[in-house]
Every structure is written in structure tokens, then in C-alpha cells.
Write a protein that holds these residues in place. Structure first.
Motif, PDB file in Angstrom:
ATOM      1  N   THR A 126       0.136  -8.659   1.422  1.00 27.05           N
ATOM      2  CA  THR A 126       1.451  -8.283   0.904  1.00 27.05           C
ATOM      3  C   THR A 126       1.304  -7.183  -0.142  1.00 27.05           C
ATOM      4  O   THR A 126       0.209  -6.922  -0.641  1.00 27.05           O
ATOM      5  N   ASP A 127       2.434  -6.565  -0.506  1.00 30.71           N
ATOM      6  CA  ASP A 127       2.429  -5.506  -1.522  1.00 30.71           C
ATOM      7  C   ASP A 127       2.735  -6.034  -2.916  1.00 30.71           C
ATOM      8  O   ASP A 127       2.824  -5.250  -3.864  1.00 30.71           O
ATOM      9  N   SER A 159       6.296  -3.833  -5.536  1.00 31.05           N
ATOM     10  CA  SER A 159       5.687  -2.515  -5.723  1.00 31.05           C
ATOM     11  C   SER A 159       6.601  -1.565  -6.501  1.00 31.05           C
ATOM     12  O   SER A 159       6.126  -0.622  -7.128  1.00 31.05           O
TER      13      SER A 159
END
Length: 202
Positions: free
Chosen positions: A171-172, A139
Motif C-alpha cells: 500500500t501507499d 501519500s
């Protein structure tokens, strides 16, 4: 100190194993892969040094069945490698970037964790086609590598920066490409259906 770390590891493992029912109930979530793409340079060089590690061929078949026993094995290996291997960049360890290697020194960065988890899961019988090193963007924009485990209940991510084994959609990360499930030396694109451009990460 070691006893405390061991107790925490056992506790984390027990919690994750108990989450198997949640994984089962959620329903499968699989990555959508696309066309053949460039092999990361670090993986290419790894294959030059250890060609036997990149020649695994797996016939097209359904992903491995995710049983409670297999889930426990995946969680145990993920936690063990994350705890055992200490983070160290390639520059710090080798004096250059993008050195993919097994963390036999006890140190490594993200792709080294992924390689070790793949090796250990293959040693207990999982096929290469269900253990796919995957390149992602975090991210914060940093490149990252994780291990994707293909199962009957979806694709799960083993990440050195995350203590839990998560289905990939939880998840990111933005997933860019991964090993082919039929040839470990071939890489394919991942189509997440997101609008952001998929950049090549080497």
C-alpha cells in the motif's frame, strides 16, 4: 443499475479470491509494533459509548491461519462494506469531527468502514486480536484509518479507498499506530523503518 453494480462486485470479488495463491506465494509480511501510545480521541469516545467493544482481551498467540476459505470471507466482507456504505464526512453527518461509529445509517468515513469490517469479521469467528483498527497517513498527507487483519501469511489491509485487499507493504500508506493484538482498548506504535517522522494522528 443495481444489477450492473452487483455484477461488478461479484467480478471484483472473484478476481481477489483468485489472488489467494499470490498471497500464499509471497511469504508473510508483518508490521513491527512498538510501545504503547495514545488512543485516538475518536476511538476513546467510541469506547466510552460502547465499552464492551473495547474490552476484548486476546492471549498472545500466533495470527489466524489464512486459508482459501478465510481469504474469500475477508474479500467478500471488504467488498460488501465498501459497496454498501456511502462516504460521508463526520462534519456532514454529525456536525463535528472525529466521530467513530458503526455506519448503521448507511454512511460513514474511513474509521466507520474499518469498524464495520471488524464487526462483521468478528461475527464469523475471527478473534479481536487479529482485527486491528490502524491509523495511517496517506501519500497526500491526509490522516486515514483502515483495518489490519493479522494472518499466518502476514498483515493485510482492508481500506475503503482501495478495492483490493493488499498486504500492508503493497500500500501507499505510512502506518502510525494500531490497536494492540492483546487488548482492543490499547494502542501501540508501528515502526515501518522509514526515515520520516511518525506524527501522532488523533
Amino acid at each position: 443499475m443495481k444489477k450492473t453494480a452487483s455484477k461488478l462486485l461479484l467480478l471484483a470479488t472473484a478476481i481477489q479470491i483468485s489472488a489467494w495463491g499470490t498471497a500464499y506465494a509471497a511469504g508473510p509480511a508483518f508490521m513491527h509494533t512498538g510501545i504503547r501510545t495514545t488512543q485516538p480521541v475518536g476511538h476513546y469516545e467510541f469506547c466510552q459509548k460502547l465499552p464492551q467493544e473495547c474490552n476484548e482481551r486476546t492471549p498472545k498467540q500466533a495470527p489466524v491461519e489464512l486459508t482459501r476459505k478465510l481469504w474469500a470471507t475477508i474479500v467478500n466482507i471488504n467488498n460488501s462494506v465498501n459497496t454498501r456504505v456511502k462516504p460521508l464526512t463526520d462534519i456532514e453527518q454529525w456536525g463535528k469531527e472525529e466521530v467513530w461509529s458503526y455506519p448503521d445509517t448507511g454512511f460513514g468515513d474511513c474509521e466507520d468502514y474499518a469498524l464495520e469490517k471488524r464487526r462483521e469479521l468478528m461475527s464469523v469467528g475471527l478473534p479481536a486480536g487479529d482485527l486491528l483498527i490502524t491509523v495511517a497517513r496517506r501519500s497526500n498527507g491526509d490522516g486515514h484509518a483502515v483495518l489490519t487483519v493479522r494472518t499466518s501469511l502476514g498483515d493485510f489491509i482492508l481500506d475503503n479507498l482501495e478495492s483490493k485487499v493488499l498486504v500492508w507493504t503493497d500500500t501507499d500508506n505510512t502506518y502510525l499506530k494500531r490497536q494492540s493484538d492483546q487488548n482492543s482498548g490499547v494502542w501501540v506504535t508501528i515502526n515501518e523503518g522509514r526515515e520520516d517522522a511518525v506524527a501522532s494522528v488523533h
